[in-house]
Design a protein around this motif. Structure first.
Motif, short mmCIF file in Angstrom:
data_model
loop_
_atom_site.label_atom_id
_atom_site.label_comp_id
_atom_site.label_asym_id
_atom_site.label_seq_id
_atom_site.Cartn_x
_atom_site.Cartn_y
_atom_site.Cartn_z
N UNK A 115 -1.29 4.81 7.15
CA UNK A 115 -0.18 4.14 7.15
C UNK A 115 -0.62 2.51 7.27
N UNK A 116 -1.61 1.96 8.13
CA UNK A 116 -2.16 0.61 8.21
C UNK A 116 -2.67 0.07 6.94
N UNK A 117 -3.57 1.15 6.48
CA UNK A 117 -4.20 0.36 5.05
C UNK A 117 -2.91 0.43 3.77
N UNK A 118 -1.99 1.18 3.88
CA UNK A 118 -0.98 0.78 2.98
C UNK A 118 -0.14 -0.30 3.18
N UNK A 119 0.00 -0.53 4.54
CA UNK A 119 0.91 -1.70 4.96
C UNK A 119 0.04 -3.02 4.62
N UNK A 120 -1.31 -3.08 4.62
CA UNK A 120 -2.04 -4.09 4.29
C UNK A 120 -1.82 -4.15 2.61
N UNK A 121 -2.12 -3.21 1.99
CA UNK A 121 -2.09 -3.25 0.51
C UNK A 121 -0.71 -3.94 -0.18
N UNK A 122 0.32 -3.38 0.41
CA UNK A 122 1.82 -3.78 0.06
C UNK A 122 1.77 -5.29 0.69
N UNK A 123 1.30 -5.66 1.65
CA UNK A 123 1.35 -7.23 2.00
C UNK A 123 0.82 -8.00 0.88
N UNK A 124 -0.43 -7.36 0.49
CA UNK A 124 -1.27 -8.34 -0.51
C UNK A 124 -0.82 -7.95 -1.83
#
Length: 566
Positions: free
Chosen positions: A185-194
């Motif tokens: 979840x944390x990695x996907x949130x970072x990728x979505x924000x970037x």
């Protein structure tokens, strides 16, 4: 602007941003809200789980003038200064490079001075287990009676190396490994924000490779993004992590299942040529078998964890029995242990492959589980029979003289019928005694109990009834309490290999094993000493072993006894 690594860019700045440590963050926030800040804290746990980040957030929160619900505002000069490392009253110390007494005495001298910029002076000592004994003693008094304006936060990955006197003066918080779903979840949130396109399966591969460490996960993701072009794909994640594709694992396990060692070895050689590490190969196969096992019992659970399952995976799951999966998992786990201490890991991989691809026993796991339970009972039954035979022999020794005198012709044949078929390798025993070393024997005896962990239950029972009695550089003599066990051990190749392998691991010693009955060991030793005293060499020693039945006949009949070799 200079590029900043993801684990630094996305480092938690508040307690709520920390992933997977809700119990710890909530406890620290409540302590701040209730004004119950302790003078010393100990943060322990695996690497990359947020220990140092939590320490810095805590340092900001207790010094922030605008703290809300125990969280720092991250906008005031104090919070910004601590984040950027400009506040002199918040000191980070790496104990790995500052582990001497003088450094800790310097801290002890300075804690008495009040902070100049913020409310609390905070010392964050990372990898505190690296401090020397003298440094711990210097720190002890300060932790016991610190000034009111000082807070110590000790962080370590190895709390067992910290003296109990230090631990008892701190509040301890154990950081746990972060769950797979939380990392994803944390990695996907970072990728979505970037705004980076990604394959969900690729993110799960990276999260699993991180093994519960968020910093490791962010570092692997950073490397994968550098490797990929416009989108994070499954192939990118597999290449960066060194993981195996589902297709190649399906092929490997399929060849093992269908008893095709040549094809299985070809797949293994392909992986090694591609540069895959041996431990990574075994680890991936172990996890893949785990997934197959979970899918057979709880498919919905695995689909939630892994996501899309390939047709090859489902087909393999239907072909592999639960018992065979248990066997594969045990074999991969054992091989993983062997590789860890080996200089030739490829050899263990090839042996494992051949072994799994040449088994023709689909229900082997069930049989092994039942036979292991029965084998111990068989050994106990054998011991009972041996004890009964010993009682009978003792009775014959006491009452058999009259019978022998009344009928000499009948006595010898009846006793000869009970003669042992085991022939002691007397010449080999003498050769070992010529080169025997006391220090080698002491080393073997010291490792004898530890050797048991390398043996099966049945082998352990046999070795329990024996002891090492002589050792040279290349040979080891083992004396068994019962002759039947001695004979069985001398013919058991698996036991011999297990003992040699165990001593190789424990002592770097790989002897040839010679088994002798304990009741004849003293006689062999005395005979060797007598020959040495008379000047005879070990090579001229008689090859034939002394026969206890013959010796008893001589004692009973004296000069009337005639020995005939048949």
């Amino acid at each position: 602007m200079v590029y900043q690594a993801l684990y630094r860019e996305w480092r938690s700045q508040t307690f709520d941003e920390m992933v997977g440590q809700q119990m710890i963050t909530q406890t620290l926030k409540n302590a701040i809200i209730q004004d119950k800040v302790s003078h010393a804290y100990l943060f322990t746990g695996p690497r990359g789980t947020g220990k140092t980040s939590a320490a810095k957030v805590f340092a900001k929160a207790i010094n922030c003038q605008h703290s809300v619900d125990g969280e720092p505002c991250n906008e005031c000069p104090d919070c910004i200064g601590i984040t950027e490392g400009r506040v002199n009253d918040v000191i980070e110390i790496d104990a790995a490079s500052n582990n001497g007494v003088e450094e800790i005495r310097d801290i002890r001298d300075k804690v008495k001075y009040a902070p100049t910029q913020v409310t609390y002076k905070v010392y964050i000592i990372d990898e505190v287990h690296m401090l020397s004994t003298g440094a711990f003693n210097a720190l002890l008094k300060t932790l016991e009676e610190p000034p009111k304006h000082v807070v110590f936060i000790l962080a370590t990955t190895e709390p067992h190396k910290i003296p109990a006197t230090i631990i008892s003066r701190t509040q301890r918080f154990d950081f746990k490994r972060i769950g797979l779903e939380d990392i994803v979840d944390h990695l996907q949130r970072i990728l979505d924000k970037k705004e980076i396109a990604y394959d969900a399966a690729a993110v799960k591969i990276i999260a699993r490779s991180a093994e519960g460490g968020m910093r490791d996960a962010l570092s692997i993701l950073d490397q994968a993004l550098s490797f990929s072009e416009d989108e994070l794909t499954v192939n990118d994640a597999l290449e960066v992590t060194g993981s195996l594709t589902n297709d190649i694992m399906d092929r490997y396990l399929g060849h093992c299942l269908h008893n095709e060692p040549e094809e299985a070895l070809e797949v293994l050689n392909q992986l090694l040529k591609e540069g895959k590490e041996s431990n990574r190969i075994v680890e991936n196969l172990l996890l893949y078998c785990r997934d197959l096992l979970v899918y057979k019992q709880a498919p919905a659970v695995l689909e939630k964890q892994v996501g899309l399952l390939t047709d090859g995976f489902k087909q393999l799951s239907s072909e592999l029995s639960v018992e065979r999966l248990y066997e594969l998992i045990n074999q991969f786990n054992d091989t993983q242990k062997e590789i860890r201490f080996s200089h030739q890991p490829t050899v263990f991989l090839e042996v494992m492959t051949v072994k799994q691809a040449t088994l023709h026993r689909p229900q082997v796991s069930t049989e092994v589980l039942s036979s292991n339970a029965e084998s111990h009972a068989d050994v106990e039954l054998l011991m009972d029979k041996i004890n009964q035979l010993e009682k009978e022999v003792s009775y014959l020794k006491e009452h058999g003289v009259t019978t022998a005198q009344e009928g000499q012709k009948q006595a010898a044949p009846s006793k000869k019928a009970k003669a042992s078929t085991y022939r002691i390798p007397t010449e080999q025993v003498y050769q070992v005694l010529e080169k025997a070393k006391k220090d080698q024997l002491l080393a073997v005896k010291g490792a004898w109990e530890e050797l048991l962990q390398f043996l099966t239950v049945t082998q352990r029972a046999m070795i329990k009834a024996s002891e090492p009695v002589a050792a040279s550089d290349d040979n080891l003599i083992i004396a068994f309490e019962y002759e039947i066990l001695c004979q069985k051990a001398s013919q058991d190749e698996e036991l011999t290999l297990a003992i040699k392998h165990g001593f190789e691991r424990l002592l770097r010693y790989s002897p040839n094993l010679i088994s002798v009955p304990k009741e004849q060991w003293s006689e062999l030793r005395q005979s060797f000493i007598a020959q040495m005293n008379s000047g005879e060499s070990g090579q001229d020693a008689p090859v034939a072993a002394s026969d206890p039945v013959v010796d008893e006949a001589k004692e009973l009949f004296g000069s009337f006894a005639t020995i005939i070799e048949d």
